[in-house]
Design a protein around this motif. Structure first.
Motif, mmCIF file in Angstrom:
data_model
loop_
_atom_site.group_PDB
_atom_site.id
_atom_site.type_symbol
_atom_site.label_atom_id
_atom_site.label_comp_id
_atom_site.label_asym_id
_atom_site.label_seq_id
_atom_site.Cartn_x
_atom_site.Cartn_y
_atom_site.Cartn_z
ATOM 1 N N LYS A 266 20.176 89.032 51.720
ATOM 2 C CA LYS A 266 20.883 88.767 52.974
ATOM 3 C C LYS A 266 22.304 89.347 52.912
ATOM 4 O O LYS A 266 22.801 89.906 53.890
ATOM 5 N N ILE A 267 22.915 89.239 51.749
ATOM 6 C CA ILE A 267 24.285 89.746 51.581
ATOM 7 C C ILE A 267 24.289 91.268 51.441
ATOM 8 O O ILE A 267 25.101 91.958 52.027
ATOM 9 N N ASP A 268 23.338 91.803 50.659
ATOM 10 C CA ASP A 268 23.359 93.232 50.335
ATOM 11 C C ASP A 268 21.930 93.791 50.277
ATOM 12 O O ASP A 268 21.397 94.028 49.191
ATOM 13 N N TYR B 8 23.058 85.792 42.373
ATOM 14 C CA TYR B 8 21.738 85.352 42.852
ATOM 15 C C TYR B 8 20.649 86.228 42.249
ATOM 16 O O TYR B 8 19.615 85.755 41.790
ATOM 17 N N GLU C 119 29.139 84.303 48.329
ATOM 18 C CA GLU C 119 28.788 85.622 48.871
ATOM 19 C C GLU C 119 28.701 86.682 47.778
ATOM 20 O O GLU C 119 28.615 87.875 48.065
ATOM 21 N N PHE C 120 28.703 86.262 46.529
ATOM 22 C CA PHE C 120 28.628 87.210 45.424
ATOM 23 C C PHE C 120 27.151 87.421 45.057
ATOM 24 O O PHE C 120 26.537 86.624 44.352
ATOM 25 N N ALA C 121 26.588 88.511 45.569
ATOM 26 C CA ALA C 121 25.130 88.706 45.532
ATOM 27 C C ALA C 121 24.547 88.847 44.123
ATOM 28 O O ALA C 121 23.449 88.375 43.845
ATOM 29 N N LYS D 195 18.814 85.310 49.072
ATOM 30 C CA LYS D 195 20.245 85.153 49.390
ATOM 31 C C LYS D 195 21.000 86.433 49.043
ATOM 32 O O LYS D 195 21.910 86.832 49.762
ATOM 33 N N ALA D 196 20.608 87.054 47.935
ATOM 34 C CA ALA D 196 21.258 88.328 47.563
ATOM 35 C C ALA D 196 20.914 89.408 48.588
ATOM 36 O O ALA D 196 21.764 90.207 48.971
ATOM 37 N N GLU E 266 35.646 86.197 43.821
ATOM 38 C CA GLU E 266 34.624 87.152 43.391
ATOM 39 C C GLU E 266 34.821 87.560 41.933
ATOM 40 O O GLU E 266 33.864 87.685 41.189
#
Lengths: 271, 167
Positions: free
Chosen positions: A92-94, A67, A62-64, A89-90, A29
């Motif tokens: 979905k993560i946050d 994206y 997984e680093f939003a 995608k961002a 990250e």
């Protein structure tokens, strides 16, 4: 003060930029975060920046934030579907961090139903916080109210914007265009007395929008106060002609020169 | 028989190579996201950028005389509804360039449904929208920091049962 704040926030940072030091040294990250910071040093949408975002994403999928930043130029340049594919995608993560940004672009691309859907989802999230348009001109609750109005749900829009204004922590938080937005919705809902009171309040906060005088003129005309109505249309015209007039960026309901001229022409008998 | 075997081997080799290739696709990056290169099947060869090396990606600097409403009106005026379009609900995101002579070109259209998912519409409708944008006059090219520029912009058209909606 608020204007200064808006100028500062819009030029210094867009959506919350993370502090890379919160990630452990040598972690994926941290590397992705640093690469993304490097990317935003290059012009937005440039080859150099895109390559760096992709490197960041490859290192830490997984680093939003990578994206999110990567998606921005796609939205700004009409590549909506591509932008959504990346931003999703961002989200979905946050979701809490990025749902409002997608809602903003739904608003910009005139899909008011999707905008409403995202914002309603957002405000139901636990600990949802106050978010603004990317330029900082409006609280996203104002956008939600305007989006309801765009789908002809004026009363719902009025309720949301009124609640937003009531719930500001301090009077200083009232936006430069908030009462204007609320006033328009009262006009559209044919509640002309409330429209007049609200638009007059707007003039005490920011009187530099020609549009405010125009809508005030419309409400007065409906109340058959034609002399005052004409005064407001005339004021609107002179403000419209000023070169440095205040532009309401996310107006939703925009007034054009021709609208003002038509109203003045229709009241030509009134002195 | 033998030639057939050779052919088979050749096909196998080629498909193997293409497999390897597809696993190692080099991402192709444009200089700028949204740069639209000339496509002989879509673009008018007469349309030229004044400086193709420096086309602005700043939409706000391009305007249509009379503003967005005049643009919407012009589009609706030229739009000819046909019953066969009535099955279409969704959006056209029309990307294009305005060169420093105020001419439109490099028109690309994204067709999306009401949920902004990619979809299709009839080729005739697509062509019609394309033609409308090709023929739009009254554009004002970007002037940025006192200089004339070519630039890219886009416009969103909402269609409900084949009819253009005012947004």
């Amino acid at each position: 003060m608020r204007t200064l704040l808006i100028l500062l926030t819009s030029s210094l940072f867009s959506y919350a930029q993370p502090n890379c030091y919160i990630y452990a040294e040598n972690s994926q990250e941290r590397k992705a975060c640093e690469l993304s910071y490097k990317a935003i040093q290059y012009p937005q949408g440039s080859k150099a920046s895109q390559k760096l975002f992709d490197q960041a994403i490859a290192i830490a999928p997984e680093f939003a934030w990578a994206y999110y930043e990567k998606s921005v130029p796609y939205f700004k340049r009409g590549l909506l579907r591509e932008g959504l594919d990346i931003l999703n995608k961002a989200i979905k993560i946050d979701p809490k961090e990025y749902l409002c940004y997608r809602a903003y672009w739904y608003w910009q691309y005139k899909n008011y139903n999707l905008c409403i859907e995202d914002l309603e989802t957002y405000y139901k999230l636990p600990k949802a916080y106050v978010q603004f348009t990317p330029g900082g001109d409006k609280d996203m609750r104002i956008i939600l109210g305007l989006a309801y109005a765009k789908t002809n749900q004026y009363k719902k829009g009025i309720e949301i914007i009124s609640n937003c204004i009531i719930n500001y922590k301090s009077k200083d938080d009232i936006g430069l265009t908030d009462y204007h937005s609320l006033g328009i919705l009262y006009v559209l809902d044919k509640q002309y007395s409330k429209a007049i009171a609200t638009l007059k309040k707007q003039l005490t906060i920011n009187e530099d929008m020609a549009d405010t005088n125009y809508f005030l003129g419309i409400a007065l005309k409906e109340k058959l106060n034609l002399v005052e109505a004409k005064k407001q249309f005339t004021k609107a015209l002179s403000k419209y002609r000023e070169t440095n007039r205040f532009i309401n960026i996310n107006a939703g309901f925009k007034v054009y020169l021709l609208d003002i001229e038509n109203e003045i022409a229709a009241l030509s008998q009134i002195n | 028989m033998e030639s057939k075997t050779y052919l088979l081997i050749l096909i196998l080799i080629f498909s193997f190579i293409s497999c390897v290739n597809s696993n190692n696709v080099e991402m192709i990056y444009k200089d700028q996201i949204g740069d639209t290169s000339f496509n002989p099947n879509l673009d008018d060869p007469e349309f030229k950028f004044c400086d193709s090396t420096n086309v602005l990606h700043k939409r706000a600097y391009i305007s249509y005389s009379g503003g967005k409403r005049a643009l919407e009106k012009a589009i609706i005026k030229h739009y000819e509804f046909k019953p066969e379009y009535s099955g279409f609900n969704g959006y056209f995101i029309v990307r294009f360039a305005i060169n420093c002579n105020n001419e439109p070109g490099r028109i690309r259209i994204q067709v999306l449904d009401s949920n902004f998912n990619q979809t299709n519409c009839s080729e005739v409708l697509m062509q019609h929208i394309q033609t409308i944008f090709k023929n739009l006059k009254n554009w004002n090219h970007a002037i940025y920091k006192g200089e004339d520029y070519d630039g890219y912009t886009f416009h969103v058209i909402k269609i409900d049962h084949g009819k253009i909606q005012s947004t």
